[in-house]
Every structure is written in structure tokens, then in C-alpha cells.
Design an enzyme around this catalytic site. Structure first.
Site, PDB file in Angstrom:
ATOM      1  N   HIS A  47      20.692  47.006  28.662  1.00  0.00           N
ATOM      2  CA  HIS A  47      21.790  46.835  27.707  1.00  0.00           C
ATOM      3  C   HIS A  47      21.323  46.936  26.249  1.00  0.00           C
ATOM      4  O   HIS A  47      21.792  47.807  25.506  1.00  0.00           O
ATOM      5  CB  HIS A  47      22.542  45.537  28.004  1.00  0.00           C
ATOM      6  CG  HIS A  47      23.457  45.098  26.919  1.00  0.00           C
ATOM      7  ND1 HIS A  47      24.553  45.852  26.526  1.00  0.00           N
ATOM      8  CD2 HIS A  47      23.441  44.006  26.119  1.00  0.00           C
ATOM      9  CE1 HIS A  47      25.168  45.212  25.537  1.00  0.00           C
ATOM     10  NE2 HIS A  47      24.513  44.100  25.267  1.00  0.00           N
ATOM     11  N   GLU A  75      20.462  34.387  21.360  1.00  0.00           N
ATOM     12  CA  GLU A  75      21.492  33.687  22.103  1.00  0.00           C
ATOM     13  C   GLU A  75      21.084  33.433  23.553  1.00  0.00           C
ATOM     14  O   GLU A  75      21.382  32.381  24.104  1.00  0.00           O
ATOM     15  CB  GLU A  75      22.804  34.497  22.053  1.00  0.00           C
ATOM     16  CG  GLU A  75      24.017  33.605  22.080  1.00  0.00           C
ATOM     17  CD  GLU A  75      25.311  34.411  21.952  1.00  0.00           C
ATOM     18  OE1 GLU A  75      25.250  35.616  21.672  1.00  0.00           O
ATOM     19  OE2 GLU A  75      26.374  33.799  22.155  1.00  0.00           O
ATOM     20  N   ASP A  76      20.423  34.398  24.150  1.00  0.00           N
ATOM     21  CA  ASP A  76      20.225  34.332  25.610  1.00  0.00           C
ATOM     22  C   ASP A  76      18.801  34.069  26.092  1.00  0.00           C
ATOM     23  O   ASP A  76      18.575  33.961  27.286  1.00  0.00           O
ATOM     24  CB  ASP A  76      20.692  35.647  26.266  1.00  0.00           C
ATOM     25  CG  ASP A  76      22.175  35.882  26.060  1.00  0.00           C
ATOM     26  OD1 ASP A  76      22.881  34.915  25.723  1.00  0.00           O
ATOM     27  OD2 ASP A  76      22.614  37.038  26.219  1.00  0.00           O
ATOM     28  N   ASP A 143      27.309  47.117  20.641  1.00  0.00           N
ATOM     29  CA  ASP A 143      27.246  46.147  21.736  1.00  0.00           C
ATOM     30  C   ASP A 143      28.549  46.166  22.529  1.00  0.00           C
ATOM     31  O   ASP A 143      28.575  46.285  23.754  1.00  0.00           O
ATOM     32  CB  ASP A 143      26.997  44.768  21.107  1.00  0.00           C
ATOM     33  CG  ASP A 143      26.981  43.645  22.121  1.00  0.00           C
ATOM     34  OD1 ASP A 143      26.405  43.834  23.204  1.00  0.00           O
ATOM     35  OD2 ASP A 143      27.556  42.577  21.820  1.00  0.00           O
TER      36      ASP A 143
HETATM   37 MN    MN Z   1      24.936  42.315  23.952  1.00  0.00          MN
END
Ligand code: MN
Length: 513
Positions: A47, A75-76, A143
Site C-alpha cells: 500500500h 499511526e499503525d 492514499d
Molecule cells: Mn494509507
């Protein structure tokens, strides 16, 4: 998208040390995301690499591309902004941080679904404000585009939600910064998921009509090409086809009467200079009869999003058919497709650091200066404070200002709003007890309009109460309604008067139908 392929794509456009940095970023992101998978079952890293791929295709500077690779790490994954800064510098960290903030601001808007469609444009503006740098929006659009292109892997309920949000908020954002190509793709994919049946139907109609248009346009095109050659004007002519979603929208406007729509396909003429644009239009008008009320000069008066072109519509003499033309230079064409992304083009050899530091000039077209203005406001407030919250209320006015509570919550108000409007926006009970106002730490009169970026504090007193004179000191519908409610409750104005007003309003509405 694999690492090697991305690097290969990047090599022709960037310097060697930049490519090395990109490799470093890919390795770091791959490691950070190594235990994650996309819904499709593929490794997650696909991604961010695809997002970076789009950014390279759109011609963005290396800082943006690297930020694209890293956009989901804060964030992840366990990575923090500081890690990104340590390895890739403050500018990249600023961009990645911005993308993370936009995601957060967006999720804070989930509760705003009940608002009317017009409000969504304000949400688009709000996201633009929060993002602080135009490149953050562009990364966010890349995105979103990849998430839409792979939407089939998401559970159906979520598909609808993502599609709705894309259509309501992200497509207008793309439009506002002039990214026409991305806007159209977002709209079409989102529409397809929201209403697959209608999409198929409209697509079928479009295909059928295109068959006829292509032939007719072919003949006009040949005639024009010949004429331009005689006149010594170099031009490239091609067709632009209406998208399914734009046809759907237009059909709704004409109550489904497809015969009222003539621009299934338009001819686009791309020439070398602005002067040639006008010359081509003049030539066209001598060859065919123009529809005078459809001539549009978006060169001398660009659209608010910076779009420039001449538009004209002509009738063919033999069969009286209508053909639409868009005439523009190569540069205008690039802008029409890519919008602000074109201003960050690596071809322009600009130092990307300049962008992150710039607060005033960025090569942003004049019509789009409001974006930088808006973002300056957000920057002024520092980082964590510029986020919307559940009190956010958006009024339905074209021109919007953003003001902040002392806590840093962001509020949107129409231009010309007064301090009391702000107070009623926070809470009726707060407004009720308003004694005075502090704007940017200074006492502010009740009748002085607020400005973009003001930090507004309502000073309340237990014994303060609403006054009739306040009616002249509010400008929004929301504040006026709340105030009148309070005044009625206190017996200061009569209930009967307002009941009469409601009936009159209803009658007027009936009449205008
Ligand atoms: Mn993304």
C-alpha cells in the site's frame, strides 16, 4: 508494487542521493509494517509503495515521495515522528505527521453525517486547514485513491462508508486544489460502489451516445485541423469523454432527459500560447455558429480552483449538432489535470525545503491563496491543537473563517461573524452567561467581527443574561434561533410574534415551490 520496481521508476527523475534515501525509507517502512497485511491478504507494504508510486507519477518532490512511503508508520506501527525526523529530516517528518493528523481529524468528523450536503464542502476546507501543507493533501489523496482502487477487498458496509466519504469530502478536496483527474476517478469509483445499478445504467447510456458523438466529432476535428494548419497554428486536438458520474449528475439536473445533454464528448485543443487560444476560438467562430451564451473565458477569469481554459460550443451546419470545445495551453492542461500537484513538480527543480519553510509564497495560483491562508492559521496554533471536535458546527455560508477556543478546538463560522455567534456555537448556556469576550487575549467588543485564526474566549458571569439588544449582535441562523428561544423563555419577546413568523415563512416557502 515492489521495492525494485519503485526504485526503477524513480531513478530517471531524482538525484542519486535522493534515490538512496528512498531506498532507506522503503526498508524502514517494510520492517515496521512487516507483521501487517492488507485486507486482500497481501503484505501491507504494498500500500505505501503504491502511494509513493502515484506521487512519483504525479511528479512530486522526493520529500513527498518518502513521506508517502512512511505515511502509515506513525499511526499503525511502533515508529514515532521523532524516528522519522532522525532518519529523514524535519521536512519529511512534518509531512508524515500532517498525514497522520488529517486521518485523525477525519475520524473526528464521523459524527457530522447528519449535516446537509452543502456542509461537506466546509469539511473539505477544514481538512485542508488541518493539513498545513498542500503536499499533505496530495499524499492523502494518493492514499485515498489506492484505498478506493482496492475497495473490493473491504467488507460491504465499510465499502459504502468509504465511498460516501470519498464522494462527499475527498472529491471536493481534489476539486478545490484543481486535481481534476484524481477528482474524476474518486467520483467514478465511489459512485460505482454506492449505487452499482445506477452506475451500470448510466454507463450504458454513455456508451450508446458516445458511438454517435465520435463520428460527428471526427468530422469536425478533421475540418479544424486543416484550417489551423492553413493558419499556421500548431495544435494538438483530442477528445475528452464525460465520466459516468458527471453524466449522472447532469442527468439529475435535467430530470433525466438525456436529449438535453450535448457534451458526452468534447474536443480539446492544446496550443502553444495564450494568444493562440484566442486565435483558435476566433477561427472556430468563423467556421461554425457559436452558441453565444456558452462561451466561457476561464483564461482571463480562472475558476476558483485555478482552472484555466476557453470553452465554446458550436453548431455543425449540416445536421445542426452541438460540439463543445475546450481550448488551452499545455501548461493550463497540466494544471487542469493535476492542479496544485503540478506546482510541486520535480521538473521545476525547486528545492523542496523551500516549501516546508515557506509560509507566504509557494507558486500557488492567486485564486488558491486561501489555502495557504487557511493553513497559516492552523500552523499558528501549533500542532496538536488544530483538530475539530464534537462541538464543531458548520454554518452554510460560502465564505468561512476558522476560529479557535482557548483549548485549541477549531470552529467554523461565516465571514463577518460576531463574538456572540461563536459563543452560541460553543453552547447556548455559555452564550447566555456571556459577559465579555477576549480575542487573542484582548478584550473585544460585541460588535466587532471575528477574523480567521482568532482565539476566542467567552468570559462568563453567573448573573449575566441575554438581552434584546443582542439580536443585532448575532449573524448566524444558529445563534439567532438560540437567542430568540432564550429571549422568549425569559418573556422578553413574545411567542406569538415568532409563531406568526414561522407561519409566514412556511407560506412563502409554499409559494416559491
Ligand atoms: Mn494509507
Amino acid at each position: 508494487m515492489q521495492k525494485n520496481k519503485l526504485i526503477e521508476l524513480a531513478i530517471p527523475h531524482y538525484r542519486e542521493n535522493q534515490i538512496l534515501e528512498l531506498e532507506h525509507a522503503i526498508d524502514m517502512a517494510a520492517k515496521a509494517h512487516s507483521d501487517q497485511k492488507r485486507r486482500s491478504g497481501e503484505p501491507y507494504i504494498i500500500h505505501p509503495l503504491t502511494v509513493a508510486n502515484y506521487l512519483i507519477e504525479w511528479g512530486l518532490d522526493m520529500d513527498s515521495v518518502i513521506a508517502g512511503v512512511l505515511h502509515d508508520t506513525i499511526e499503525d506501527t511502533h515508529l514515532a515522528v521523532e524516528d522519522v525526523e532522525k532518519h529523514f529530516g524535519a521536512d519529511v517528518a512534518f509531512l508524515v505527521d500532517g498525514v497522520t493528523k488529517v486521518s485523525k481529524a477525519r475520524s473526528g468528523m464521523d459524527s457530522l453525517d447528519e449535516y446537509l450536503p452543502q456542509t461537506k464542502d466546509n469539511l473539505a476546507k477544514l481538512i485542508i486547514a488541518v493539513s498545513q501543507d498542500v503536499r499533505v493533501i496530495i499524499i492523502k489523496l494518493a492514499d485515498r485513491l489506492h484505498n478506493l482502487r482496492t475497495l473490493k477487498h473491504t467488507p460491504p458496509e465499510k465499502q459504502v462508508k468509504v465511498a460516501r466519504e470519498s464522494l462527499d469530502i475527498f472529491a471536493p478536496i481534489a476539486d478545490r486544489i484543481g486535481m481534476g483527474q484524481v477528482r474524476m476517478e474518486i467520483e467514478d469509483i465511489a459512485f460505482k460502489h454506492l449505487d452499482p445499478k445506477e452506475y451500470k445504467k448510466v454507463q450504458g447510456m454513455l456508451k450508446k451516445r458516445l458511438g454517435k458523438s465520435t463520428k460527428r466529432l471526427g468530422a469536425v476535428r478533421v475540418e479544424l485541423e486543416k484550417k489551423l494548419k492553413e493558419e499556421g497554428i500548431k495544435a494538438e486536438i483530442n477528445g475528452r469523454i464525460k465520466t459516468v458520474y458527471s453524466l449522472y449528475r447532469k442527468l439529475k439536473k435535467v430530470n433525466g432527459d438525456i436529449d438535453q445533454i450535448y457534451d458526452f464528448m468534447a474536443l480539446r485543443v492544446i496550443v502553444g500560447s495564450k494568444e493562440d487560444c484566442y486565435k483558435v476560438m476566433g477561427i472556430l467562430h468563423t467556421m461554425y455558429e457559436p452558441e453565444l451564451d456558452r462561451i466561457k473565458d476561464y483564461i482571463s477569469q480562472p475558476k476558483p480552483n485555478g482552472y484555466r481554459s476557453l470553452h465554446t460550443t458550436i453548431k455543425t451546419p449540416k445536421d445542426n449538432k452541438i460540439v463543445e470545445f475546450q481550448i488551452r495551453t499545455q501548461k493550463m492542461h497540466e494544471y487542469a489535470e493535476q492542479g496544485l500537484a503540478a506546482s510541486f513538480h520535480y521538473n521545476q527543480q525547486k528545492d523542496s525545503k523551500k516549501y516546508a519553510k515557506r509560509k507566504d509564497d509557494s507558486g500557488v495560483p492567486k485564486q488558491l491563496e486561501w489555502i495557504t491562508e487557511l493553513q497559516k492559521v492552523a500552523v499558528r496554533l501549533g500542532n496538536d491543537q488544530a483538530k475539530p471536535n464534537e462541538h464543531l458546527y458548520l454554518d452554510l455560508f460560502e465564505d468561512t473563517i476558522f476560529v479557535y477556543s482557548p483549548r485549541g478546538d477549531i470552529f467554523s463560522l461565516p465571514q463577518g461573524a460576531l463574538p456572540l455567534d461563536f459563543a452560541f456555537l460553543i453552547h447556548s448556556d455559555v452564550a447566555k452567561r456571556a459577559h465579555s469576550f477576549k480575542v487573542n487575549d484582548n478584550i473585544r467588543a460585541f460588535n466587532k467581527p471575528l477574523e480567521n485564526g482568532d482565539i476566542v474566549e467567552v468570559v462568563t458571569r453567573e448573573n449575566a443574561s441575554p438581552k434584546k439588544a443582542w439580536e443585532a449582535l448575532v449573524t448566524t441562523h444558529h445563534a439567532r434561533n438560540k437567542l430568540r428561544q432564550q429571549l422568549r423563555q425569559m418573556g422578553i419577546i413574545e411567542t406569538i410574534g415568532s409563531a406568526a413568523a414561522i407561519i409566514r415563512r412556511k407560506a412563502l416557502r409554499q409559494k416559491s415551490k
